[in-house]
Every structure is written in C-alpha cells, then in structure tokens.
Design a protein around this motif. Structure first.
Motif, short mmCIF file in Angstrom:
data_model
loop_
_atom_site.label_atom_id
_atom_site.label_comp_id
_atom_site.label_asym_id
_atom_site.label_seq_id
_atom_site.Cartn_x
_atom_site.Cartn_y
_atom_site.Cartn_z
N GLY A 164 -39.45 10.84 -32.91
CA GLY A 164 -39.19 9.45 -32.56
C GLY A 164 -39.70 9.16 -31.16
O GLY A 164 -40.12 10.06 -30.43
N SER A 165 -39.66 7.88 -30.78
CA SER A 165 -40.06 7.48 -29.44
C SER A 165 -39.38 6.17 -29.10
O SER A 165 -38.86 5.47 -29.98
CB SER A 165 -41.58 7.33 -29.33
OG SER A 165 -41.95 6.93 -28.01
N ALA A 195 -36.92 1.67 -30.47
CA ALA A 195 -36.96 2.92 -31.24
C ALA A 195 -38.05 2.85 -32.30
O ALA A 195 -38.10 1.91 -33.09
CB ALA A 195 -35.61 3.18 -31.90
N SER A 196 -38.91 3.87 -32.31
CA SER A 196 -39.98 3.93 -33.30
C SER A 196 -40.09 5.36 -33.86
O SER A 196 -39.73 6.33 -33.20
CB SER A 196 -41.32 3.50 -32.70
OG SER A 196 -41.61 4.21 -31.50
N THR A 197 -40.53 5.43 -35.10
CA THR A 197 -40.78 6.71 -35.78
C THR A 197 -42.22 7.14 -35.53
O THR A 197 -43.13 6.31 -35.61
CB THR A 197 -40.54 6.56 -37.29
OG1 THR A 197 -39.15 6.35 -37.53
CG2 THR A 197 -40.98 7.80 -38.05
N TRP A 198 -42.41 8.43 -35.25
CA TRP A 198 -43.74 9.01 -35.08
C TRP A 198 -43.84 10.26 -35.95
O TRP A 198 -43.27 11.30 -35.61
CB TRP A 198 -44.00 9.37 -33.62
CG TRP A 198 -44.19 8.17 -32.73
CD1 TRP A 198 -43.30 7.16 -32.50
CD2 TRP A 198 -45.35 7.84 -31.97
NE1 TRP A 198 -43.82 6.23 -31.65
CE2 TRP A 198 -45.08 6.61 -31.30
CE3 TRP A 198 -46.59 8.47 -31.78
CZ2 TRP A 198 -46.02 6.01 -30.46
CZ3 TRP A 198 -47.51 7.86 -30.93
CH2 TRP A 198 -47.23 6.64 -30.28
N VAL A 199 -44.52 10.14 -37.08
CA VAL A 199 -44.79 11.30 -37.92
C VAL A 199 -46.20 11.77 -37.58
O VAL A 199 -47.16 11.03 -37.75
CB VAL A 199 -44.70 10.96 -39.42
CG1 VAL A 199 -44.90 12.23 -40.25
CG2 VAL A 199 -43.37 10.32 -39.76
N THR A 220 -42.88 21.56 -28.86
CA THR A 220 -43.74 20.75 -29.73
C THR A 220 -43.82 19.32 -29.22
O THR A 220 -44.91 18.74 -29.14
CB THR A 220 -43.20 20.77 -31.17
OG1 THR A 220 -43.35 22.07 -31.73
CG2 THR A 220 -43.93 19.77 -32.04
N ALA A 221 -42.67 18.74 -28.87
CA ALA A 221 -42.65 17.35 -28.40
C ALA A 221 -43.46 17.18 -27.12
O ALA A 221 -44.24 16.24 -26.98
CB ALA A 221 -41.20 16.90 -28.18
N ARG A 222 -43.29 18.13 -26.19
CA ARG A 222 -44.03 18.01 -24.93
C ARG A 222 -45.54 18.18 -25.17
O ARG A 222 -46.36 17.49 -24.54
CB ARG A 222 -43.53 19.06 -23.93
CG ARG A 222 -42.04 19.03 -23.62
CD ARG A 222 -41.61 17.76 -22.90
NE ARG A 222 -41.37 16.60 -23.77
CZ ARG A 222 -40.27 16.38 -24.49
NH1 ARG A 222 -39.27 17.24 -24.46
NH2 ARG A 222 -40.14 15.29 -25.22
N GLY A 234 -46.58 6.23 -21.61
CA GLY A 234 -45.52 6.65 -20.70
C GLY A 234 -44.17 6.92 -21.37
O GLY A 234 -43.24 7.41 -20.71
N HIS A 235 -44.03 6.63 -22.65
CA HIS A 235 -42.79 6.89 -23.38
C HIS A 235 -42.75 8.35 -23.83
O HIS A 235 -43.78 8.99 -24.02
CB HIS A 235 -42.66 5.96 -24.58
CG HIS A 235 -42.46 4.53 -24.21
ND1 HIS A 235 -41.24 3.93 -24.11
CD2 HIS A 235 -43.38 3.56 -23.89
CE1 HIS A 235 -41.38 2.66 -23.76
NE2 HIS A 235 -42.67 2.42 -23.61
N ARG A 236 -41.55 8.87 -24.02
CA ARG A 236 -41.37 10.26 -24.46
C ARG A 236 -41.27 10.33 -25.98
O ARG A 236 -40.99 9.34 -26.65
CB ARG A 236 -40.10 10.86 -23.84
CG ARG A 236 -40.02 10.80 -22.34
CD ARG A 236 -41.11 11.61 -21.64
NE ARG A 236 -41.03 13.02 -21.95
CZ ARG A 236 -40.28 13.92 -21.28
NH1 ARG A 236 -39.51 13.52 -20.28
NH2 ARG A 236 -40.31 15.20 -21.59
N LEU A 237 -41.47 11.54 -26.50
CA LEU A 237 -41.18 11.82 -27.91
C LEU A 237 -39.79 12.44 -28.00
O LEU A 237 -39.40 13.26 -27.17
CB LEU A 237 -42.23 12.76 -28.51
CG LEU A 237 -43.61 12.16 -28.75
CD1 LEU A 237 -44.60 13.23 -29.16
CD2 LEU A 237 -43.56 11.04 -29.79
N ILE A 238 -39.04 12.05 -29.02
CA ILE A 238 -37.65 12.46 -29.21
C ILE A 238 -37.56 13.34 -30.45
O ILE A 238 -38.19 13.05 -31.47
CB ILE A 238 -36.75 11.22 -29.38
CG1 ILE A 238 -36.90 10.29 -28.17
CG2 ILE A 238 -35.29 11.62 -29.59
CD1 ILE A 238 -36.38 8.88 -28.42
N THR A 239 -36.77 14.40 -30.36
CA THR A 239 -36.64 15.33 -31.49
C THR A 239 -35.31 15.12 -32.22
O THR A 239 -34.33 14.67 -31.65
CB THR A 239 -36.71 16.79 -31.02
OG1 THR A 239 -35.61 17.06 -30.13
CG2 THR A 239 -38.03 17.08 -30.30
#
Length: 290
Positions: A164-165, A195-199, A220-222, A234-239
């Motif tokens: 997610g992001s 909030a958005s989904t990133w597959v 993996t996210a980093r 500039g947004h992060r990925l969320i696990t």
C-alpha cells in the motif's frame, strides 16, 4: 433450514445476507478464523457494472458500500516517457477492511450469527442442511475432499507482492519501470482518501537478479521504493503480509459434494491483474442465492 458458512470474507458474508433477508426463518451461521477487523491486503475494486449488480441484489448493502468508495473514470498507463490515459472505465475502490465491516453490520442487522476466531470444519455442523465452503484460496474444505473437487492449479511464473501507499491517484494506474535488473510493473489504485493499493509484479529472471527473494517485508518495501521513487513522489510503501508470491490460477472440476458447496476463491481464482477477485466471489454468492 440450517446453513453454515465457513469463511467470513466478502463471499461468505454476502451469501448469508441474501439468504437471511429472503428466508428469515433459516438459521444461518458464519464462522471466521480471524478477528472481525483482521484483513490482509489493502483495497478492493468494483466496476460500475458490478455496482449495478450489487444494487439489484441488496440495496442497503450497496448504499453502505457506495458511500465508502473512492471513484474514478480513467485508466492511466505510464510507459517510458509517455502517459496514455483512457476514459470511460468507471471504477471505484474501497478498503477491504471497510467492506468486511459493512457486510458484517448488514448481516447482524438481519440476524445472521457471526462467530470469529474459530476454526471450523463440516463435522462441526451435523445438523446443517447446507455447508458453504468460503474459506479462501487455501480452502481446507476443498483440500480435504481434493479427490472429489479435483482442483487444477496453474502456478503462474511471475512474482508479485501486495503493498500500500499514501500516494493519491485519480485513475487506475499502471507504472512500467525498466532497471538494470529487468522490468517492474506496478498496478495501482486509490481506495480511500490518502490510501492506495500497489501490486508490484516482475518476471522470474528480474526477481532472481534483484535479490528480493532473500528480503523480508520491510527490506522489500524499501527496495521497491527505490525502483518506483519517481512514481511514489516521496510517499512510502506500506506492508501488510506483503510476501512475494506466484499466483495460482485454480479451477475445480466439481463445486458441490453432498451438502457442501464451494464459493469464491475456494472454487476458482481470478488473476490480480484484472482486479475482479472480490467481484467474482460476491457474484458467486448472488448466483448460489438465486
């Protein structure tokens, strides 16, 4: 009539809602192994056509779902230096957790019995006239009677991970990114404010060269934040159980055994690239109810 639904995801809950609404004298129990607000993954997607189907099937749950959705009309493809935007593709997204809580509330309102944090099997309901196996892609019910249901599994070679992001998006967006290790694809959509989904998907060779197979969720996210740094802005990925997997395309020769019927991902899977897994599961519920 006594109905037991094993699995409290969208398919199991929606079937219980439709049946209890039209047959209030039936005793219907939904059993779920997780807690009410546990969910794995981020958002779900429905098309305009699917929402019309839900409105016809059960207007109160449709209204609750529609009020919670983020809506968009476009698909946007980012490839190399070009952006291609295609309109007229009405979609909406919703948090999977929100969807589950809305369906739980509608089921309780109608008198469906909901039991959480309980493992169950068909033997636990000896008085049931109908047992619905809605226990997901790794269905214990299907696997228990595997010689009868005869599932055929085609494990697709590409690797993917569900993240997610907080980056906002105003279209169903596909990002293609070419790097020294190979090509990466991100399938992205917003499902609620902020909030958005990133597959994120890649081929086996790129996956091997990247070293992602040896990384934990945070690593993996980093790493993927570096791959899609420009796109994330500039947004992060969320696990959330964001583990690399191969997608199992699964079909069963049979869906019914005695008084047991399979529903949703227990019966068949839909590849994440078409964004229709939850839609098809809930349409299964409509079909079984009918």
């Amino acid at each position: 009539m006594r109905i037991a639904v094993i699995g409290g995801g969208p398919a199991g809950l929606y079937f219980a809602i439709l049946m209890k609404r039209d047959f209030p004298q039936h005793r219907i129990t939904v059993v779920e192994r997780n807690r009410p607000d546990d969910t794995f993954g981020f958002g779900v997607v429905f098309s305009d056509q699917t929402l019309d189907t839900f409105e016809a099937a059960d207007a109160p749950s449709y209204r609750a779902i529609a009020d919670a959705f983020a809506y968009w009309d476009d698909i946007e493809i980012h490839h190399k230096d070009g952006v291609h935007r295609i309109g007229g593709n009405g979609f909406c997204g919703c948090s999977r957790r929100t969807l589950l809580l809305l369906l739980q509330a509608r089921a309780r309102e109608l008198g469906v019995e909901l039991e959480f944090r309980r493992e169950a099997s068909p033997e636990d309901f000896p008085d049931a006239d109908l047992i619905v196996g809605a226990d997901g892609i790794n269905s214990a019910i299907r696997n228990r009677y595997v010689d009868h249901f005869k599932p055929h599994i085609d494990l697709r070679p590409n690797r993917f991970v569900w993240l997610g992001s907080t980056r906002p998006l105003d279209a169903f967006t596909f990002f293609f990114r070419e790097r020294p290790e190979g090509i990466w694809i991100a399938h992205c959509y917003q499902y609620e404010a902020g909030a958005s989904t990133w597959v994120i998907e890649t081929d086996p060779d790129t996956f091997a060269r990247s070293g992602c197979g040896a990384m934990n969720e945070e690593e993996t996210a980093r790493y993927l934040e570096g791959v899609f740094a420009e796109e994330l802005q500039g947004h992060r990925l969320i696990t959330n159980r964001s583990l690399w997997r191969q997608f199992p395309m699964m079909r069963c020769e049979r869906w019914v055994k005695d008084n047991i019927v399979l529903l949703g991902d227990a019966k068949a899977t839909a590849h994440f690239s078409i964004g229709s897994g939850t839609k098809l599961a809930m349409e299964d519920s409509i079909a079984l109810h009918q």
